[in-house]
Scaffold this motif. Sequence first.
Motif, mmCIF file in Angstrom:
data_model
loop_
_atom_site.group_PDB
_atom_site.id
_atom_site.type_symbol
_atom_site.label_atom_id
_atom_site.label_comp_id
_atom_site.label_asym_id
_atom_site.label_seq_id
_atom_site.Cartn_x
_atom_site.Cartn_y
_atom_site.Cartn_z
ATOM 1 N N VAL A 73 0.776 -1.234 0.059
ATOM 2 C CA VAL A 73 -0.205 0.044 -0.014
ATOM 3 C C VAL A 73 0.812 1.185 -0.065
ATOM 4 O O VAL A 73 2.020 1.185 0.408
ATOM 5 C CB VAL A 73 -0.790 0.225 1.275
ATOM 6 C CG1 VAL A 73 -1.830 -1.168 0.934
ATOM 7 C CG2 VAL A 73 -0.022 -0.120 2.597
ATOM 8 N N CYS A 74 0.108 2.293 -0.362
ATOM 9 C CA CYS A 74 1.019 3.740 -0.043
ATOM 10 C C CYS A 74 -0.008 4.667 0.418
ATOM 11 O O CYS A 74 -1.257 4.371 0.531
ATOM 12 C CB CYS A 74 1.184 4.247 -1.488
ATOM 13 S SG CYS A 74 -0.068 4.405 -2.879
ATOM 14 N N ALA A 75 0.313 5.574 1.407
ATOM 15 C CA ALA A 75 -0.311 6.230 2.240
ATOM 16 C C ALA A 75 -0.027 7.811 2.251
ATOM 17 O O ALA A 75 0.844 8.261 1.908
ATOM 18 C CB ALA A 75 0.096 6.007 3.822
ATOM 19 N N LEU A 76 -1.450 8.484 2.225
ATOM 20 C CA LEU A 76 -1.292 9.960 2.378
ATOM 21 C C LEU A 76 -1.440 10.057 3.653
ATOM 22 O O LEU A 76 -2.396 9.578 4.515
ATOM 23 C CB LEU A 76 -2.630 10.470 1.705
ATOM 24 C CG LEU A 76 -2.821 11.802 1.736
ATOM 25 C CD1 LEU A 76 -1.731 12.534 0.956
ATOM 26 C CD2 LEU A 76 -4.063 12.302 1.226
ATOM 27 N N LEU A 77 -0.748 11.063 4.342
ATOM 28 C CA LEU A 77 -0.457 11.093 5.775
ATOM 29 C C LEU A 77 -0.472 12.856 6.258
ATOM 30 O O LEU A 77 0.091 13.564 5.366
ATOM 31 C CB LEU A 77 0.716 10.513 6.341
ATOM 32 C CG LEU A 77 1.034 9.160 6.015
ATOM 33 C CD1 LEU A 77 2.355 8.975 6.246
ATOM 34 C CD2 LEU A 77 0.128 8.376 7.089
ATOM 35 N N ALA A 78 -0.835 13.264 7.221
ATOM 36 C CA ALA A 78 -0.772 14.503 7.936
ATOM 37 C C ALA A 78 0.918 14.349 8.280
ATOM 38 O O ALA A 78 1.310 15.533 9.063
ATOM 39 C CB ALA A 78 -1.663 14.883 8.852
ATOM 40 N N GLY A 79 1.459 13.243 8.772
ATOM 41 C CA GLY A 79 2.819 13.413 9.320
ATOM 42 C C GLY A 79 3.063 11.842 9.646
ATOM 43 O O GLY A 79 2.134 11.193 9.798
ATOM 44 N N GLY A 80 4.284 11.754 9.837
ATOM 45 C CA GLY A 80 4.615 10.363 10.398
ATOM 46 C C GLY A 80 5.172 9.397 9.581
ATOM 47 O O GLY A 80 5.557 8.139 9.839
ATOM 48 N N GLY A 81 5.121 9.804 8.131
ATOM 49 C CA GLY A 81 5.678 8.884 6.922
ATOM 50 C C GLY A 81 7.164 8.164 7.033
ATOM 51 O O GLY A 81 7.684 7.206 6.607
ATOM 52 N N MET A 82 8.042 9.074 7.775
ATOM 53 C CA MET A 82 9.527 8.950 8.150
ATOM 54 C C MET A 82 9.929 8.041 9.131
ATOM 55 O O MET A 82 10.233 8.732 9.851
ATOM 56 C CB MET A 82 10.291 10.141 7.771
ATOM 57 C CG MET A 82 10.272 10.637 6.465
ATOM 58 S SD MET A 82 11.036 12.209 6.338
ATOM 59 C CE MET A 82 10.571 12.776 4.614
ATOM 60 N N ALA A 83 9.560 7.091 9.217
ATOM 61 C CA ALA A 83 9.506 5.941 10.257
ATOM 62 C C ALA A 83 9.462 4.361 9.925
ATOM 63 O O ALA A 83 9.429 4.168 8.981
ATOM 64 C CB ALA A 83 8.196 6.422 11.235
ATOM 65 N N ASP A 84 10.091 3.758 11.012
ATOM 66 C CA ASP A 84 9.786 2.323 10.716
ATOM 67 C C ASP A 84 8.364 1.787 10.582
ATOM 68 O O ASP A 84 8.364 0.930 9.529
ATOM 69 C CB ASP A 84 10.364 1.608 11.936
ATOM 70 C CG ASP A 84 11.921 1.997 12.210
ATOM 71 O OD1 ASP A 84 12.666 2.404 11.336
ATOM 72 O OD2 ASP A 84 12.263 1.879 13.231
ATOM 73 N N GLU A 85 7.457 2.461 11.238
ATOM 74 C CA GLU A 85 6.040 2.071 10.936
ATOM 75 C C GLU A 85 5.326 3.287 10.875
ATOM 76 O O GLU A 85 5.624 4.151 11.825
ATOM 77 C CB GLU A 85 5.703 0.798 11.867
ATOM 78 C CG GLU A 85 5.482 1.217 13.324
ATOM 79 C CD GLU A 85 5.257 -0.062 14.094
ATOM 80 O OE1 GLU A 85 5.733 -1.213 13.889
ATOM 81 O OE2 GLU A 85 4.581 0.269 15.254
ATOM 82 N N VAL A 86 4.063 3.185 10.594
ATOM 83 C CA VAL A 86 3.130 4.149 10.840
ATOM 84 C C VAL A 86 1.688 3.407 10.834
ATOM 85 O O VAL A 86 1.232 2.406 10.373
ATOM 86 C CB VAL A 86 3.071 5.085 9.390
ATOM 87 C CG1 VAL A 86 2.634 4.594 8.148
ATOM 88 C CG2 VAL A 86 2.162 6.399 9.621
#
Length: 316
Positions: free
Chosen positions: A80-93
Amino acid sequence: MRGLQAEGGSLQWREQPAVELMTGQVRVAVKASGLNRADLLQKAGMYPPPPGVTPVLGLECAGEVVEISGPSRWQVGDRVCALLAGGGMADEVVVDGRHLLPVPAGLNWAEAAAIPEVFSTAWLNVFELGAAQPGEKVLIHAGASGVGTAAVQLCKALGNPCWVTLGSEEKLQACKELGATGGALRQNGIASLQSEGPFQVALDPVGATYAGDHLDLLGVDARWVLIGLMGGRDAKLDLAKMLMKRITLVGSTLRTRDADYKAGLLARMEERLWPLFAQGKLKPIVAKTFNQNQAEEAFAELAADKIVGKVILVRE
């Protein structure tokens, strides 16, 4: 779980508390994360995350579903790919399951991470808020950016001649190869495009620098969609021109939209755009990839404004 945060103008990987899933949410193991100018602004302390949103950087990512809460269209193992308000540069979201889209067939993780933010921004602002109709001319500023290259491809696929403004002949040629009809170099000014107009939709991340020119470049009943302020916030406008041409000026941000709005936007995108990815009419443009330990270098590459397309952080 580690996440990338901005601290005093620098980047640091910090341990983050585990997030418990609520009904409707999905946990995704992140494989790649897209960089956007919003991340540069947040790093510089100029664009804090909305209230309640994690300070971890990253407005888009791609990865593998590892946990689901409640009824869901998703299964463990889905790409999957995700649209986020923040948090995408992490090991998990952890993300609202409605804010995920399937990775189009044939794309790698870096390419998948280059889709959500830029294609949703381009689609929303040119074709929904800008209401571009087939055949109408579109003006795209920062045409070689991630959003710009997405908008150029959308215009070509959906029957809209488009022109771009950007910073070099090399970038202009790259945009023409993606489908742009022509363009202008920003250092030479954009008034030369008047002979190519009038334009019915303008996608504008620049703001003040180009504001006066828009009133001459845009046609009657045109839609001017402002999505950024790279050229400043204070502009002087001849309101008589705006009035007589019936120009609509729309201010638009995506990050702060509510969850239902984003879910609806992504559902419409999947219906209209995912077949175009499958047909090869749309593709994410990845300029460079960096591993997660090269975050500072990746941010510097985006800030240098030399590339065409996206900078992506990938897991080693």
